[in-house]
Design a protein around this motif. Structure first.
Motif: not given
Length: 90
Positions: A11, A14-15, A17-18, A74-75, A78, A81-82
């Motif tokens: 997580k 991912w954050e 990367s966002r 980011m993809d 993500s 993370y999923q």
């Protein structure tokens, strides 16, 4: 077995990367908005229009590539993370 620490790390990545995507987009936007100022500055320094335009195009390409790379990362973060979330629920 997936533990909560792994999920939290994913997580966080991912954050981050966002955030990187947002920063890359803002940098690219700033270059696009400052086109006239940059071109005028280069022209006033004596650069011919074709050289100024070429340098601006290279700068735009650089920022476009940075933005694209940030989106791809980011993809990837993500998706990871999923996957970890799904595995942690089983």
């Amino acid at each position: 077995m997936i533990d909560q620490t792994q999920v939290e790390f994913a997580k966080t990545f991912w954050e981050q990367s966002r955030t990187a995507v947002l920063q890359a987009h803002q940098a690219w936007d700033m270059v696009m908005r400052s086109q006239k100022t940059m071109m005028d500055s280069m022209r006033n320094a004596g650069a011919p229009f074709s050289l100024a335009a070429d340098q601006f195009d290279k700068l735009m390409e650089f920022h476009a590539n940075q933005y694209k790379a940030a989106l791809e990362y980011m993809d990837k973060m993500s998706a990871e993370y999923q996957q970890l979330l799904a595995k942690s629920k089983t």
